[in-house]
Motif scaffolding. Structure first.
Motif, PDB file in Angstrom:
ATOM      1  N   THR A 268       0.953  -1.310   0.138  1.00 25.07           N
ATOM      2  CA  THR A 268       0.331   0.027   0.565  1.00 25.07           C
ATOM      3  C   THR A 268       0.703   1.024   0.041  1.00 25.07           C
ATOM      4  OG1 THR A 268      -2.269  -1.498   1.292  1.00 25.07           O
ATOM      5  CG2 THR A 268      -1.364   1.048   1.390  1.00 25.07           C
TER       6      THR A 268
ATOM      7  N   GLU B  30      -1.893  -6.635  -4.719  1.00 24.22           N
ATOM      8  CA  GLU B  30      -1.833  -7.675  -3.920  1.00 24.22           C
ATOM      9  C   GLU B  30      -0.642  -8.436  -4.575  1.00 24.22           C
ATOM     10  OE1 GLU B  30      -5.698 -10.049  -3.294  1.00 24.22           O
ATOM     11  OE2 GLU B  30      -5.366  -8.160  -1.722  1.00 24.22           O
TER      12      GLU B  30
ATOM     13  N   SER C  43      -3.672   0.576  -3.385  1.00 23.73           N
ATOM     14  CA  SER C  43      -2.783  -1.554  -2.897  1.00 23.73           C
ATOM     15  C   SER C  43      -2.626  -1.895  -4.121  1.00 23.73           C
ATOM     16  CB  SER C  43      -3.709  -1.787  -1.328  1.00 23.73           C
ATOM     17  OG  SER C  43      -4.111  -0.850  -1.064  1.00 23.73           O
TER      18      SER C  43
END
Length: 254
Positions: free
Chosen positions: A132, A144, A142
């Motif tokens: 983030t 991932e 963000s």
């Protein structure tokens, strides 16, 4: 809006703020409305909501500008790490500490901060690493990536977890900041023409699922395939990867 911003003397509508007005101008409108006996609670709430949206929009614009400036200033990152493939040679990679050394001062200059968190993937032993980037004004973005634990040769579970986190940090940072790693491999293992065709989202998902099912070391497997990331696989590399993973899964089930 014309009903909300009216003068008690003649009921003539007050001028609504233009879309480019600063939040401070909106405060003036709210102050005027608060002094108006005909402005009830519901109308005041509508004005306050509009002010919040203006502040949010300004903060988002500030964050986007800071991100654009930071991405433009971050240089390419060298590959100073080496992974040995035993008798099959080796390949170079970018270590997280080298990447952090490059991006940290640039982020700080633009009031940005990069942080990480992890969670367990649902239905598997994989870990999800979340990166983030946050701005001093509270805005954030963000990215991932889900990875199997790096069970490489000679690693205990704690070392494998640490290796997975380091790998995930690099890729999250690259996704968020569009970081480019310099090509230093002399044999052209990862060298690809920019206009070369890449696999699509469905093929990418298939490879990720097969990697998870096979338990293969992602870094070493990608090196075997000849791709730096799953996203950068060509159709021919995809076929090789798919066949290799299917074979590994089949042999493991015997």
């Amino acid at each position: 809006m014309s009903e909300v911003m009216t003068r008690p003397q003649d009921s003539a509508p007050m001028a609504a703020p233009c879309a480019h007005n600063e939040p401070a101008s909106m405060l003036q409108v709210i102050a005027s409305a608060a002094a108006n006996p005909s402005c009830d609670v519901q109308k005041m709430q509508a004005l306050l909501s509009m002010q919040d949206k203006l502040i949010e929009r300004e903060a988002r614009q500030e964050f986007s500008a800071a991100m654009a400036d930071a991405c433009g200033e971050i240089p390419q990152v060298e590959k100073n790490g080496t992974v040995s493939l035993g008798g099959k040679g080796s390949y170079k990679f970018t270590k997280w500490e080298d990447m952090d050394r490059v991006i940290r001062p640039v982020l700080a200059k633009h009031n940005l901060r990069l942080s990480f968190n992890t969670r367990s993937a649902e239905g598997s032993s994989n870990k999800v690493i979340i990166g983030t980037i946050s701005h001093a004004n509270g805005q954030s973005q963000s990215a991932e990536i889900e990875l199997p634990i790096d069970a490489g040769q000679g690693r205990n579970p704690l070392q494998g977890f640490g290796s997975t986190i380091s790998y995930g940090k690099r890729y999250c940072a690259e996704m968020l900041l569009n970081i480019v790693r310099t090509e230093e491999d002399n044999d052209g293992r990862f060298r690809q023409r920019q206009d070369e065709e890449r696999i699509g989202p469905e093929q990418k998902d298939e490879i990720i699922q097969l990697l998870q099912k096979s338990g293969k070391d992602t870094v070493k497997f990608l090196a075997w395939v000849g791709a730096q990331t799953v996203d950068e696989m060509t159709p021919s590399q995809f076929q090789r990867a798919r066949n290799g993973l299917m074979k590994a899964i089949s042999e493991a089930s015997k």
